[in-house]
Design a protein around this motif. Structure first.
Motif, PDB file in Angstrom:
ATOM      1  N   ALA A 113      -4.144  -5.097  12.320  1.00  0.00           N
ATOM      2  CA  ALA A 113      -2.553  -4.621  12.266  1.00  0.00           C
ATOM      3  C   ALA A 113      -2.028  -4.611  10.847  1.00  0.00           C
ATOM      4  CB  ALA A 113      -1.781  -5.809  12.740  1.00  0.00           C
ATOM      5  N   ALA A 114      -1.153  -3.425  10.676  1.00  0.00           N
ATOM      6  CA  ALA A 114      -0.655  -3.238   9.473  1.00  0.00           C
ATOM      7  C   ALA A 114       0.725  -3.326   9.717  1.00  0.00           C
ATOM      8  CB  ALA A 114      -0.877  -1.765   9.130  1.00  0.00           C
ATOM      9  N   ILE A 115       1.665  -3.599   8.409  1.00  0.00           N
ATOM     10  CA  ILE A 115       2.968  -3.365   8.454  1.00  0.00           C
ATOM     11  C   ILE A 115       3.394  -2.274   7.583  1.00  0.00           C
ATOM     12  CG2 ILE A 115       5.130  -4.629   7.669  1.00  0.00           C
ATOM     13  CD1 ILE A 115       3.870  -7.097   8.197  1.00  0.00           C
ATOM     14  N   LEU A 116       4.189  -1.392   8.174  1.00  0.00           N
ATOM     15  CA  LEU A 116       4.862  -0.342   7.273  1.00  0.00           C
ATOM     16  C   LEU A 116       6.247  -0.776   7.023  1.00  0.00           C
ATOM     17  CD1 LEU A 116       3.462   2.517   9.270  1.00  0.00           C
ATOM     18  CD2 LEU A 116       2.665   1.641   7.077  1.00  0.00           C
ATOM     19  N   LEU A 117       6.783  -0.727   5.706  1.00  0.00           N
ATOM     20  CA  LEU A 117       7.937  -0.996   5.153  1.00  0.00           C
ATOM     21  C   LEU A 117       8.605   0.234   4.599  1.00  0.00           C
ATOM     22  CD1 LEU A 117      10.152  -3.230   4.460  1.00  0.00           C
ATOM     23  CD2 LEU A 117       8.804  -3.297   2.358  1.00  0.00           C
ATOM     24  N   VAL A 135       7.011   8.186   3.376  1.00  0.00           N
ATOM     25  CA  VAL A 135       7.833   7.180   2.369  1.00  0.00           C
ATOM     26  C   VAL A 135       7.752   5.893   2.968  1.00  0.00           C
ATOM     27  CG1 VAL A 135       9.411   9.089   1.958  1.00  0.00           C
ATOM     28  CG2 VAL A 135       9.930   7.937   4.161  1.00  0.00           C
ATOM     29  N   LEU A 136       6.617   5.126   2.799  1.00  0.00           N
ATOM     30  CA  LEU A 136       6.471   3.946   3.508  1.00  0.00           C
ATOM     31  C   LEU A 136       5.629   3.291   2.693  1.00  0.00           C
ATOM     32  CD1 LEU A 136       5.593   5.153   7.009  1.00  0.00           C
ATOM     33  CD2 LEU A 136       7.770   3.930   6.421  1.00  0.00           C
ATOM     34  N   GLN A 137       5.572   1.863   2.510  1.00  0.00           N
ATOM     35  CA  GLN A 137       4.641   0.884   1.911  1.00  0.00           C
ATOM     36  C   GLN A 137       3.621   0.376   2.840  1.00  0.00           C
ATOM     37  OE1 GLN A 137       6.898  -2.041  -0.250  1.00  0.00           O
ATOM     38  NE2 GLN A 137       8.024  -0.697  -1.509  1.00  0.00           N
ATOM     39  N   LEU A 138       2.543   0.417   2.745  1.00  0.00           N
ATOM     40  CA  LEU A 138       1.549  -0.245   3.655  1.00  0.00           C
ATOM     41  C   LEU A 138       1.098  -1.599   3.113  1.00  0.00           C
ATOM     42  CD1 LEU A 138      -0.599   0.093   6.083  1.00  0.00           C
ATOM     43  CD2 LEU A 138      -2.342   0.777   4.218  1.00  0.00           C
ATOM     44  N   TYR A 139       1.266  -2.562   4.291  1.00  0.00           N
ATOM     45  CA  TYR A 139       0.967  -3.961   3.750  1.00  0.00           C
ATOM     46  C   TYR A 139      -0.199  -4.401   4.975  1.00  0.00           C
ATOM     47  CZ  TYR A 139       4.801  -4.676   0.947  1.00  0.00           C
ATOM     48  OH  TYR A 139       5.702  -4.460  -0.060  1.00  0.00           O
ATOM     49  N   LYS A 145      -5.057 -14.841   4.535  1.00  0.00           N
ATOM     50  CA  LYS A 145      -3.966 -14.598   5.558  1.00  0.00           C
ATOM     51  C   LYS A 145      -2.341 -14.451   5.132  1.00  0.00           C
ATOM     52  CE  LYS A 145      -6.320 -17.270   8.985  1.00  0.00           C
ATOM     53  NZ  LYS A 145      -6.330 -18.472   9.987  1.00  0.00           N
ATOM     54  N   ASN A 146      -2.559 -13.822   3.572  1.00  0.00           N
ATOM     55  CA  ASN A 146      -1.359 -13.154   3.153  1.00  0.00           C
ATOM     56  C   ASN A 146      -1.177 -11.741   3.310  1.00  0.00           C
ATOM     57  OD1 ASN A 146      -0.274 -15.823   2.129  1.00  0.00           O
ATOM     58  ND2 ASN A 146      -1.851 -15.442   0.553  1.00  0.00           N
ATOM     59  N   TRP A 147       0.232 -11.262   3.610  1.00  0.00           N
ATOM     60  CA  TRP A 147       0.319  -9.646   3.609  1.00  0.00           C
ATOM     61  C   TRP A 147       0.347  -9.156   2.240  1.00  0.00           C
ATOM     62  CZ3 TRP A 147      -0.288  -7.183   7.868  1.00  0.00           C
ATOM     63  CH2 TRP A 147      -0.178  -7.941   9.215  1.00  0.00           C
ATOM     64  N   LYS A 148      -0.483  -8.282   2.212  1.00  0.00           N
ATOM     65  CA  LYS A 148      -0.722  -7.584   0.788  1.00  0.00           C
ATOM     66  C   LYS A 148      -0.377  -6.187   0.914  1.00  0.00           C
ATOM     67  CE  LYS A 148      -3.976  -7.675  -3.033  1.00  0.00           C
ATOM     68  NZ  LYS A 148      -5.461  -7.631  -3.195  1.00  0.00           N
ATOM     69  N   GLN A 149       0.427  -5.544  -0.329  1.00  0.00           N
ATOM     70  CA  GLN A 149       0.539  -4.349  -0.284  1.00  0.00           C
ATOM     71  C   GLN A 149      -0.830  -3.665  -0.879  1.00  0.00           C
ATOM     72  OE1 GLN A 149       4.267  -3.134  -2.496  1.00  0.00           O
ATOM     73  NE2 GLN A 149       3.514  -1.057  -2.647  1.00  0.00           N
ATOM     74  N   GLN A 150      -0.832  -2.530  -0.206  1.00  0.00           N
ATOM     75  CA  GLN A 150      -2.350  -1.767  -0.562  1.00  0.00           C
ATOM     76  C   GLN A 150      -2.135  -1.053  -2.054  1.00  0.00           C
ATOM     77  OE1 GLN A 150      -5.200  -1.947   0.378  1.00  0.00           O
ATOM     78  NE2 GLN A 150      -5.031  -2.928   2.407  1.00  0.00           N
ATOM     79  N   PRO A 151      -3.006  -0.993  -2.603  1.00  0.00           N
ATOM     80  CA  PRO A 151      -2.896  -0.418  -4.014  1.00  0.00           C
ATOM     81  C   PRO A 151      -2.153   0.931  -3.982  1.00  0.00           C
ATOM     82  CG  PRO A 151      -5.142  -1.008  -3.662  1.00  0.00           C
ATOM     83  CD  PRO A 151      -4.554  -1.156  -2.281  1.00  0.00           C
TER      84      PRO A 151
END
Length: 203
Positions: A113-117, A135-139, A145-151
């Motif tokens: 799973a991903a989170i889009l902010l 226009v989104l950030q991908l985590y 087990k931490n949500w990390k923003q992709q480079p």
């Protein structure tokens, strides 16, 4: 490894989630991403289901909606593959605790799973440029087990639009105030005749 997965975002899913946020500009909004694993390293996100613009963190209500969504899309060979979130404050670019908590909940069902902010800054500059990136950030969740923003602020090569013209189509929808037609689960719970699948949104 999850960090090496790529996420391909379909136009309808993308536009629907942005319009949902625009409809409720003064509230945080959220929803789930629908899709499937199309090969070993790519998740195709083909749809989005707008969930709430009030009481985002209520897990019992969320669980009811997730079961309904899974039942509907499971019959089509798809599942919930992630979560999207737009913060209440326009200048807030942080992934907050509610988003992480719901992301964790979905991760239990779908480990890729991903989170889009939603990135409001990028959304605001969209009409002025020719940017083809969402226009989104991908985590994604890392090994600890931490949500990390992709480079890169937009996930670089990890998050791409399936249709290169998606931002131009989005701008047309914004101009015609199409966001007024978006229905989320909150709306559906208030009036069950309202279609949470938004089947007529793009007709």
């Amino acid at each position: 490894m999850v960090g090496e997965l790529k996420y391909q975002l379909g136009q309808n899913a993308y536009i629907k989630l942005v319009l949902h946020a625009l409809k409720h500009k003064t509230s945080a909004v959220n929803g789930v991403l629908i899709g499937c694993l199309i090969n070993d390293d790519t998740i195709e996100i083909s749809d989005a289901v707008p969930l709430y613009h009030t009481h985002l963190g209520l897990l019992p209500t969320l669980e009811i909606s997730l079961i309904q969504i899974e039942e509907h899309f499971g019959a089509q060979g798809m599942s919930i593959v992630g979560y999207y979130h737009a913060n209440e404050r326009y200048d807030d670019f942080e992934l907050g605790s509610i988003a992480k908590k719901i992301g964790d909940h979905i991760y239990r069902y779908f480990p890729q799973a991903a989170i889009l902010l939603l990135d409001n800054g990028k959304l605001e500059t969209l009409p002025k440029g020719k940017d083809r990136n969402p226009v989104l950030q991908l985590y994604t969740r890392d090994a600890s087990k931490n949500w990390k923003q992709q480079p890169g602020s937009d996930g670089g090569n990890f998050l791409t639009s399936k249709e290169p013209s998606a931002n131009m189509v989005l701008l047309d929808y914004i101009q015609s105030e199409k966001w007024q037609d978006v229905v989320d689960f909150d709306d559906h719970l208030d009036d069950i005749s309202k279609d949470w699948l938004n089947t007529s949104l793009f007709k």
